[in-house]
Design a protein around this motif. Structure first.
Motif, PDB file in Angstrom:
ATOM      1  N   ALA A 139       0.817  -1.220   0.000  1.00  0.00           N
ATOM      2  CA  ALA A 139       0.000   0.000   0.000  1.00  0.00           C
ATOM      3  C   ALA A 139       0.847   1.263   0.000  1.00  0.00           C
ATOM      4  O   ALA A 139       0.383   2.326  -0.422  1.00  0.00           O
ATOM      5  CB  ALA A 139      -0.930   0.005   1.210  1.00  0.00           C
ATOM      6  N   ALA A 140       2.101   1.161   0.459  1.00  0.00           N
ATOM      7  CA  ALA A 140       2.972   2.332   0.511  1.00  0.00           C
ATOM      8  C   ALA A 140       3.737   2.540  -0.792  1.00  0.00           C
ATOM      9  O   ALA A 140       4.414   3.557  -0.958  1.00  0.00           O
ATOM     10  CB  ALA A 140       3.967   2.190   1.664  1.00  0.00           C
ATOM     11  N   PHE A 141       3.621   1.590  -1.719  1.00  0.00           N
ATOM     12  CA  PHE A 141       4.355   1.653  -2.983  1.00  0.00           C
ATOM     13  C   PHE A 141       3.536   2.361  -4.059  1.00  0.00           C
ATOM     14  O   PHE A 141       2.310   2.508  -3.931  1.00  0.00           O
ATOM     15  CB  PHE A 141       4.703   0.237  -3.456  1.00  0.00           C
ATOM     16  N   PRO A 142       4.205   2.802  -5.127  1.00  0.00           N
ATOM     17  CA  PRO A 142       3.448   3.373  -6.253  1.00  0.00           C
ATOM     18  C   PRO A 142       2.586   2.294  -6.894  1.00  0.00           C
ATOM     19  O   PRO A 142       2.830   1.097  -6.701  1.00  0.00           O
ATOM     20  CB  PRO A 142       4.549   3.858  -7.213  1.00  0.00           C
ATOM     21  N   GLU A 143       1.585   2.697  -7.643  1.00  0.00           N
ATOM     22  CA  GLU A 143       0.732   1.731  -8.324  1.00  0.00           C
ATOM     23  C   GLU A 143       1.508   1.056  -9.443  1.00  0.00           C
ATOM     24  O   GLU A 143       2.470   1.610  -9.985  1.00  0.00           O
ATOM     25  CB  GLU A 143      -0.513   2.425  -8.878  1.00  0.00           C
ATOM     26  N   SER A 144       1.075  -0.153  -9.796  1.00  0.00           N
ATOM     27  CA  SER A 144       1.801  -0.941 -10.795  1.00  0.00           C
ATOM     28  C   SER A 144       1.904  -0.213 -12.135  1.00  0.00           C
ATOM     29  O   SER A 144       2.940  -0.254 -12.804  1.00  0.00           O
ATOM     30  CB  SER A 144       1.112  -2.300 -10.999  1.00  0.00           C
ATOM     31  N   ARG A 145       0.837   0.504 -12.525  1.00  0.00           N
ATOM     32  CA  ARG A 145       0.875   1.188 -13.817  1.00  0.00           C
ATOM     33  C   ARG A 145       1.891   2.329 -13.826  1.00  0.00           C
ATOM     34  O   ARG A 145       2.461   2.639 -14.866  1.00  0.00           O
ATOM     35  CB  ARG A 145      -0.515   1.703 -14.201  1.00  0.00           C
ATOM     36  N   ASP A 146       2.107   2.947 -12.645  1.00  0.00           N
ATOM     37  CA  ASP A 146       3.103   4.018 -12.567  1.00  0.00           C
ATOM     38  C   ASP A 146       4.507   3.464 -12.773  1.00  0.00           C
ATOM     39  O   ASP A 146       5.351   4.100 -13.412  1.00  0.00           O
ATOM     40  CB  ASP A 146       3.013   4.724 -11.217  1.00  0.00           C
ATOM     41  N   VAL A 147       4.755   2.281 -12.218  1.00  0.00           N
ATOM     42  CA  VAL A 147       6.063   1.648 -12.400  1.00  0.00           C
ATOM     43  C   VAL A 147       6.247   1.251 -13.863  1.00  0.00           C
ATOM     44  O   VAL A 147       7.313   1.459 -14.453  1.00  0.00           O
ATOM     45  CB  VAL A 147       6.208   0.417 -11.487  1.00  0.00           C
ATOM     46  N   GLU A 148       5.200   0.706 -14.466  1.00  0.00           N
ATOM     47  CA  GLU A 148       5.290   0.279 -15.866  1.00  0.00           C
ATOM     48  C   GLU A 148       5.544   1.458 -16.797  1.00  0.00           C
ATOM     49  O   GLU A 148       6.277   1.332 -17.790  1.00  0.00           O
ATOM     50  CB  GLU A 148       3.991  -0.432 -16.271  1.00  0.00           C
ATOM     51  N   MET A 149       4.972   2.601 -16.491  1.00  0.00           N
ATOM     52  CA  MET A 149       5.157   3.776 -17.342  1.00  0.00           C
ATOM     53  C   MET A 149       6.592   4.282 -17.328  1.00  0.00           C
ATOM     54  O   MET A 149       7.005   5.025 -18.221  1.00  0.00           O
ATOM     55  CB  MET A 149       4.202   4.892 -16.899  1.00  0.00           C
ATOM     56  N   THR A 150       7.359   3.870 -16.310  1.00  0.00           N
ATOM     57  CA  THR A 150       8.750   4.296 -16.217  1.00  0.00           C
ATOM     58  C   THR A 150       9.655   3.467 -17.131  1.00  0.00           C
ATOM     59  O   THR A 150      10.754   3.892 -17.470  1.00  0.00           O
ATOM     60  CB  THR A 150       9.238   4.174 -14.751  1.00  0.00           C
ATOM     61  N   ILE A 151       9.187   2.279 -17.501  1.00  0.00           N
ATOM     62  CA  ILE A 151       9.999   1.389 -18.341  1.00  0.00           C
ATOM     63  C   ILE A 151      10.132   1.981 -19.735  1.00  0.00           C
ATOM     64  O   ILE A 151       9.138   2.371 -20.358  1.00  0.00           O
ATOM     65  CB  ILE A 151       9.376  -0.017 -18.413  1.00  0.00           C
ATOM     66  N   ASP A 152      11.361   2.045 -20.220  1.00  0.00           N
ATOM     67  CA  ASP A 152      11.638   2.638 -21.527  1.00  0.00           C
ATOM     68  C   ASP A 152      12.643   1.771 -22.278  1.00  0.00           C
ATOM     69  O   ASP A 152      13.563   1.198 -21.670  1.00  0.00           O
ATOM     70  CB  ASP A 152      12.197   4.056 -21.358  1.00  0.00           C
ATOM     71  N   ALA A 153      12.482   1.677 -23.580  1.00  0.00           N
ATOM     72  CA  ALA A 153      13.351   0.823 -24.402  1.00  0.00           C
ATOM     73  C   ALA A 153      14.806   1.279 -24.376  1.00  0.00           C
ATOM     74  O   ALA A 153      15.712   0.486 -24.649  1.00  0.00           O
ATOM     75  CB  ALA A 153      12.844   0.796 -25.839  1.00  0.00           C
ATOM     76  N   SER A 154      15.043   2.550 -24.051  1.00  0.00           N
ATOM     77  CA  SER A 154      16.414   3.057 -24.016  1.00  0.00           C
ATOM     78  C   SER A 154      17.161   2.653 -22.749  1.00  0.00           C
ATOM     79  O   SER A 154      18.377   2.833 -22.656  1.00  0.00           O
ATOM     80  CB  SER A 154      16.404   4.595 -24.123  1.00  0.00           C
ATOM     81  N   ILE A 159       3.605  -5.792  -7.548  1.00  0.00           N
ATOM     82  CA  ILE A 159       2.613  -4.840  -7.027  1.00  0.00           C
ATOM     83  C   ILE A 159       1.235  -5.163  -7.572  1.00  0.00           C
ATOM     84  O   ILE A 159       0.231  -5.123  -6.845  1.00  0.00           O
ATOM     85  CB  ILE A 159       3.016  -3.391  -7.386  1.00  0.00           C
ATOM     86  N   ARG A 160       1.158  -5.502  -8.865  1.00  0.00           N
ATOM     87  CA  ARG A 160      -0.141  -5.811  -9.484  1.00  0.00           C
ATOM     88  C   ARG A 160      -0.775  -7.035  -8.820  1.00  0.00           C
ATOM     89  O   ARG A 160      -1.986  -7.071  -8.577  1.00  0.00           O
ATOM     90  CB  ARG A 160       0.018  -6.061 -10.978  1.00  0.00           C
ATOM     91  N   SER A 161       0.026  -8.042  -8.523  1.00  0.00           N
ATOM     92  CA  SER A 161      -0.504  -9.239  -7.868  1.00  0.00           C
ATOM     93  C   SER A 161      -1.129  -8.884  -6.524  1.00  0.00           C
ATOM     94  O   SER A 161      -2.208  -9.367  -6.170  1.00  0.00           O
ATOM     95  CB  SER A 161       0.611 -10.271  -7.672  1.00  0.00           C
TER      96      SER A 161
END
Length: 299
Positions: free
Chosen positions: A258-273, A289-291
């Motif tokens: 509950a203290a962590f960012p939401e899973s979608r926020d973490v995923e949005m940080t992922i970048d191919a570079s 987090i999603r689980s």
């Protein structure tokens, strides 16, 4: 802090302006439930204390409170909608505006307000106000005095970029305790939102502190990991530290999710570079987090 409050108030104004504009444009009364739902969405997002995320946390009292809030907001929506229609009738002018614009304005209020204001930390501000009121009624009561210019916060912000992260984490652990700690964390976050100076040592130390498995899952200072993740920005070395330590922490202490960012926020940080190892670490953290999020929804 004051700037954020003004921005939240401006965003919230959109929420109320939506049904007023809808009535002014002559939308039918069948649009009222849509705005009531948008007001309810704002309550759920911006008042998490009143709308628990876990089903087990709901009680009869919580249900009554939630229903009362929705009912009050429904009356506000109806009043604003009727006022808009009345203004249009008196003025004899009905602007030709597409229906999605009033709805869109009210919808935008929630993400915009959440973008600039963390409601969890807002509870600390509420505590300050409560303390102030208690002091008025009881001069012997000593309220919190933490605020801008706090010695501990200023000392941490004055640390050089190459400050030892481990020592910085220990200093943070001493400063960020109890109710005062939540306010100090908010002050540090406000200062670190600016990229100059970068204060990399403090950012790194904050990540180590927030992902320390020795910290109790029910600590008074809430949202530490989410704040640390936000302040890591797009810096690969900081994100890597957060992802690996955060994943290890969640596996050992799932209650910290509950203290962590939401899973979608973490995923949005992922970048191919990014390096492949970093992408993999962030993806693993997002999945963890999603689980937990899905288990929480299932109750």
């Amino acid at each position: 802090m004051q700037t954020k409050l003004r921005l939240v108030m401006a965003a919230s104004a959109l929420l109320y302006f939506g049904p007023l504009l809808a009535g002014l444009t002559g939308m039918g009364w069948n649009a009222v439930p849509v705005f009531i739902a948008l007001f309810a969405l704002w309550l759920v997002v911006m008042r998490p204390k009143d709308w628990p995320r876990q089903f087990s946390s709901w009680s009869g009292e919580t249900l009554v409170s939630a229903f009362a809030q929705v009912a009050v907001n429904a009356l506000i929506v109806i009043a604003l909608f009727a006022a808009g229609r009345g203004i249009g009738a008196v003025a004899g002018f009905v602007p030709n505006i597409p229906p999605y614009i009033p709805v869109g304005l009210s919808f935008l209020a929630t993400p915009l307000a959440r973008l600039v204001w963390d409601p969890v930390k807002g509870e600390a501000v509420d505590q300050l106000l409560d303390d102030a009121l208690r002091q008025i009624n009881d001069p012997a009561f000593r309220p919190l005095t933490v605020g801008p210019g706090d010695v501990m916060v200023d000392t941490l912000l004055d640390l050089p970029d190459d400050a030892d992260p481990l020592l910085t984490a220990e200093a943070l652990d001493s400063a960020l305790r109890g109710r005062e700690g939540t306010i100090r964390l908010s002050l540090i976050e406000d200062a670190l939102e600016y990229t100059e100076p970068e204060r990399l040592g403090l950012r790194h130390g904050l990540i180590l502190w927030a992902t320390d498995p020795a910290r109790h899952p029910n600590e008074e200072v809430r949202g530490g990991p989410a704040t640390a993740f936000s302040l890591a920005g797009l810096r690969p070395e900081l994100l890597m530290t957060f992802a690996t330590r955060g994943l290890d922490l969640l596996r050992k202490t799932p209650a910290m999710t509950a203290a962590f960012p939401e899973s979608r926020d973490v995923e949005m940080t992922i970048d191919a570079s990014q390096p492949a190892a970093l992408q993999s670490a962030l993806a693993a953290l997002a999945n963890q987090i999603r689980s937990a999020e899905e288990r929480s929804l299932r109750g």
